[in-house]
Design an enzyme around this catalytic site. Structure first.
Site, PDB file in Angstrom:
ATOM      1  N   HIS A  55     103.899  36.354 -68.923  1.00  0.00           N
ATOM      2  CA  HIS A  55     104.705  37.529 -68.622  1.00  0.00           C
ATOM      3  C   HIS A  55     103.962  38.770 -69.057  1.00  0.00           C
ATOM      4  O   HIS A  55     103.258  38.749 -70.065  1.00  0.00           O
ATOM      5  CB  HIS A  55     106.062  37.454 -69.352  1.00  0.00           C
ATOM      6  N   ASP A  95     111.777  32.302 -64.865  1.00  0.00           N
ATOM      7  CA  ASP A  95     111.780  31.496 -63.648  1.00  0.00           C
ATOM      8  C   ASP A  95     111.411  30.033 -63.862  1.00  0.00           C
ATOM      9  O   ASP A  95     111.467  29.246 -62.928  1.00  0.00           O
ATOM     10  CB  ASP A  95     110.802  32.108 -62.624  1.00  0.00           C
TER      11      ASP A  95
HETATM   12  N1  ACO Z   1      98.619  30.231 -65.836  1.00  0.00           N
HETATM   13  C1  ACO Z   1      97.338  30.263 -66.319  1.00  0.00           C
HETATM   14  N2  ACO Z   1      96.775  31.349 -66.883  1.00  0.00           N
HETATM   15  C2  ACO Z   1      97.519  32.452 -66.956  1.00  0.00           C
HETATM   16  C3  ACO Z   1      98.844  32.498 -66.482  1.00  0.00           C
HETATM   17  C4  ACO Z   1      99.391  31.346 -65.903  1.00  0.00           C
HETATM   18  N3  ACO Z   1     100.639  31.326 -65.435  1.00  0.00           N
HETATM   19  N4  ACO Z   1      99.358  33.744 -66.682  1.00  0.00           N
HETATM   20  C5  ACO Z   1      98.369  34.451 -67.269  1.00  0.00           C
HETATM   21  N5  ACO Z   1      97.267  33.677 -67.435  1.00  0.00           N
HETATM   22  C6  ACO Z   1      95.995  34.080 -68.090  1.00  0.00           C
HETATM   23  C7  ACO Z   1      95.153  34.961 -67.180  1.00  0.00           C
HETATM   24  O1  ACO Z   1      94.267  34.200 -66.394  1.00  0.00           O
HETATM   25  C8  ACO Z   1      94.450  35.835 -68.179  1.00  0.00           C
HETATM   26  O2  ACO Z   1      93.417  35.085 -68.761  1.00  0.00           O
HETATM   27  P1  ACO Z   1      92.031  35.800 -69.231  1.00  0.00           P
HETATM   28  O3  ACO Z   1      92.437  36.762 -70.318  1.00  0.00           O
HETATM   29  O4  ACO Z   1      91.166  34.693 -69.695  1.00  0.00           O
HETATM   30  O5  ACO Z   1      91.491  36.501 -68.002  1.00  0.00           O
HETATM   31  C9  ACO Z   1      95.497  36.066 -69.271  1.00  0.00           C
HETATM   32  O6  ACO Z   1      96.342  34.901 -69.220  1.00  0.00           O
HETATM   33  C10 ACO Z   1      96.345  37.327 -69.076  1.00  0.00           C
HETATM   34  O7  ACO Z   1      96.950  37.255 -67.787  1.00  0.00           O
HETATM   35  P2  ACO Z   1      97.083  38.469 -66.781  1.00  0.00           P
HETATM   36  O8  ACO Z   1      97.115  37.939 -65.388  1.00  0.00           O
HETATM   37  O9  ACO Z   1      96.060  39.512 -67.101  1.00  0.00           O
HETATM   38  O10 ACO Z   1      98.509  39.029 -67.211  1.00  0.00           O
HETATM   39  P3  ACO Z   1      99.429  39.992 -66.380  1.00  0.00           P
HETATM   40  O11 ACO Z   1     100.298  40.656 -67.348  1.00  0.00           O
HETATM   41  O12 ACO Z   1      98.625  40.852 -65.452  1.00  0.00           O
HETATM   42  O13 ACO Z   1     100.282  38.984 -65.441  1.00  0.00           O
HETATM   43  C11 ACO Z   1     101.956  37.457 -64.740  1.00  0.00           C
HETATM   44  C12 ACO Z   1     101.541  38.526 -65.773  1.00  0.00           C
HETATM   45  C13 ACO Z   1     101.757  37.997 -63.314  1.00  0.00           C
HETATM   46  C14 ACO Z   1     103.424  37.131 -64.934  1.00  0.00           C
HETATM   47  C15 ACO Z   1     101.084  36.191 -64.956  1.00  0.00           C
HETATM   48  O14 ACO Z   1     101.328  35.659 -66.251  1.00  0.00           O
HETATM   49  C16 ACO Z   1     101.338  35.118 -63.893  1.00  0.00           C
HETATM   50  O15 ACO Z   1     100.715  35.147 -62.837  1.00  0.00           O
HETATM   51  N6  ACO Z   1     102.268  34.131 -64.165  1.00  0.00           N
HETATM   52  C17 ACO Z   1     102.608  33.138 -63.170  1.00  0.00           C
HETATM   53  C18 ACO Z   1     103.603  33.707 -62.166  1.00  0.00           C
HETATM   54  C19 ACO Z   1     104.974  33.887 -62.747  1.00  0.00           C
HETATM   55  O16 ACO Z   1     105.546  33.009 -63.358  1.00  0.00           O
HETATM   56  N7  ACO Z   1     105.551  35.076 -62.481  1.00  0.00           N
HETATM   57  C20 ACO Z   1     106.920  35.397 -62.895  1.00  0.00           C
HETATM   58  C21 ACO Z   1     106.929  36.428 -63.981  1.00  0.00           C
HETATM   59  S1  ACO Z   1     108.597  36.741 -64.492  1.00  0.00           S
HETATM   60  C22 ACO Z   1     109.205  37.758 -63.293  1.00  0.00           C
HETATM   61  O17 ACO Z   1     108.527  38.564 -62.710  1.00  0.00           O
HETATM   62  C23 ACO Z   1     110.589  37.633 -62.934  1.00  0.00           C
END
Ligand code: ACO
Length: 428
Positions: free
Chosen positions: A307, A364
């Site tokens: 998140h 979710d």
């Molecule tokens: N699985 C694996 N790795 C992940 C995940 C994941 N679900 N989420 C984040 N990471 C990793 C990234 O690859 C990144 O790694 P790095 O630092 O080595 O490059 C690090 O964790 C930080 O992630 P970001 O993508 O930079 O975080 P951001 O805040 O931009 O994204 C998001 C947040 C979009 C929610 C992301 O965690 C994600 O894609 N999750 C899966 C989709 C999801 O469940 N979305 C619902 C969110 S709740 C809502 O909107 C209602």
């Protein structure tokens, strides 16, 4: 004395005011930065940028706290119902009994959707995703309500709010009935908001064969409350930015639906179930999928994990996980993917990759399992989320207009070609 921060850019020092919120959050007010130094700030994804001051929702991602208008999400989910929470979010205070009754009656009075909207719906092929249909229908509502809201009149504003709260669940139910090639009904006027949503979705074409189940009603009510607002997330920011051009409420909400649809945002609830199904079909080995999620060369991500703001447990996920066990138990549903989800969560929470990045299950991760137990088709999960988020979008739109916020228009750092001469087509 008010607080300031001193910034020095290429030898020029300026003092920028610090804004402190009621929960002691600190922000650097950069409104005079460009005027005095020529510099702008750069923050892709707005990871550190506050777009507004707001009195609606407070969340502390480090501590896992979420409050609507000061009330904790845990207490609201346990003690309030969805319409009460909608009123609280939009108008700022919990309603009295009289206020709530009036709110409910006003919504019921506005719940008939214009017959011509059915013609709009008929134009979609059966393959259309319900979220695309919902966004289009919400936008189409403007055609039948062309007068824009006079935001200086509380009465006009109230009428528009009640109208969208009344018609949106009807449209949501129609997206499902269209998919199933079923007749379209209007709201049942003598039952509750959540009850009528379920009936509009599931009763057969003779308006029979759907018996309301208390467990399902209560669980859906709770899910809608948990989704009702989440401060400046992607869809809410979209609603605010579209509304900031003084586009109407319905047009702004329609844009919010589109933003919510993506799998990184509200569409994650559908993506989680699809992922859990994939793991099940693959034999249920969660470690294989954890490894895929960690592999930077693999586009796979653990859906429902991570998140932008929660770097600790998402408090909504905690409530939903508990509810999933209760609801499936009460409904007598045994769903093997619940066990897969729990196994996946346990493995991820013990894995250094997820620990280092503070990745926890989000709202979710378990919600889809509950929707599924209620008999809601996977493609409708994000539509359910949209119905829940509607009061939040409205509250944020109303706040933005009442505070007379300026049009949202970020700047950029240009990295393209510098000026060059046009070449005729023969010389390219
Ligand atoms: N699985 C694996 N790795 C992940 C995940 C994941 N679900 N989420 C984040 N990471 C990793 C990234 O690859 C990144 O790694 P790095 O630092 O080595 O490059 C690090 O964790 C930080 O992630 P970001 O993508 O930079 O975080 P951001 O805040 O931009 O994204 C998001 C947040 C979009 C929610 C992301 O965690 C994600 O894609 N999750 C899966 C989709 C999801 O469940 N979305 C619902 C969110 S709740 C809502 O909107 C209602």
């Amino acid at each position: 004395m008010s607080k300031v921060a001193t910034v020095e850019i290429e030898g020029k020092k300026i003092d920028l005011p610090l804004v402190v919120g009621t929960e002691n959050e600190i922000a650097l007010d950069i409104t005079k930065l460009r005027g005095e130094t020529g510099a702008i700030t750069l923050d892709p994804g707005y990871k550190n940028t506050g777009s507004c001051e707001s009195a609606i929702t407070f969340l502390d991602g480090e501590k896992g706290i979420l409050r609507y208008r000061g009330y904790s999400i845990e207490e609201l989910a346990e003690k309030a119902d969805f319409l009460e929470v909608a009123y609280l979010l939009i108008f700022g205070e919990l309603p009295t009994e009289t206020q709530l009754q009036k709110f409910n009656t006003d919504i019921l009075d506005q719940s008939i959707v214009n017959e011509d909207m059915k013609t709009v719906l008929k134009g979609f092929p059966e393959s259309a995703h319900p979220m695309g249909v919902l966004s289009s229908l919400t936008s189409a509502l403007t055609a039948f309500n062309p007068k824009s809201v006079n935001v200086d009149s509380e009465e006009d504003m109230y009428k528009a709010i009640v109208k969208i709260l009344a018609k949106f669940p009807v449209l949501a139910a129609w997206t499902l009935r269209k998919k199933n090639n079923q007749n379209l009904f209007n709201k049942d006027t003598n039952i509750g908001y959540v009850e009528s949503l379920l009936k509009m979705m599931f009763q057969d074409d003779n308006k029979k064969n759907y018996k309301l189940n208390k467990t399902v009603v209560n669980a859906l009510d709770k899910l809608l409350i948990l989704h009702a607002d989440h401060e400046q997330n992607c869809s809410t920011s979209t609603v605010r930015i579209v509304g900031s051009s003084h586009a109407g409420l319905f047009a702004s909400i329609s844009a919010g639906v589109s933003a919510l649809w993506g799998p990184l945002h509200g569409g994650a609830n559908q993506a989680v179930i699809e992922m859990l199904e994939e793991i099940k079909a693959d034999g249920g080995d969660t470690s294989k999928f954890i490894a895929k999620a960690k592999d930077k060369d693999d586009p796979f991500r653990l859906m429902g994990f991570g998140h932008r703001v929660y770097k600790n447990f998402d408090p909504r996920a905690k409530i939903i996980k508990k509810a999933a066990d209760e609801v499936l138990g009460q409904l007598g549903v045994e769903d093997p993917i619940l066990e897969i989800a729990k196994g996946l969560e346990k493995a991820a929470l013990e894995d250094q990759y997820f620990i280092d990045r503070k990745l926890y299950p989000n709202v979710d991760f378990y919600s889809g399992i509950i929707y599924r137990a209620m008999g809601i088709p996977t493609e409708m999960f994000t539509v359910m989320f949209a119905v829940g988020r509607l009061p939040g979008w409205i509250a944020q739109w109303r706040e933005m207009r009442l505070r007379k916020e300026p049009i949202g228009r970020p700047r950029q750092v240009y990295i393209g070609e510098t000026h060059r001469k046009f070449k005729d087509i023969a010389n390219r």
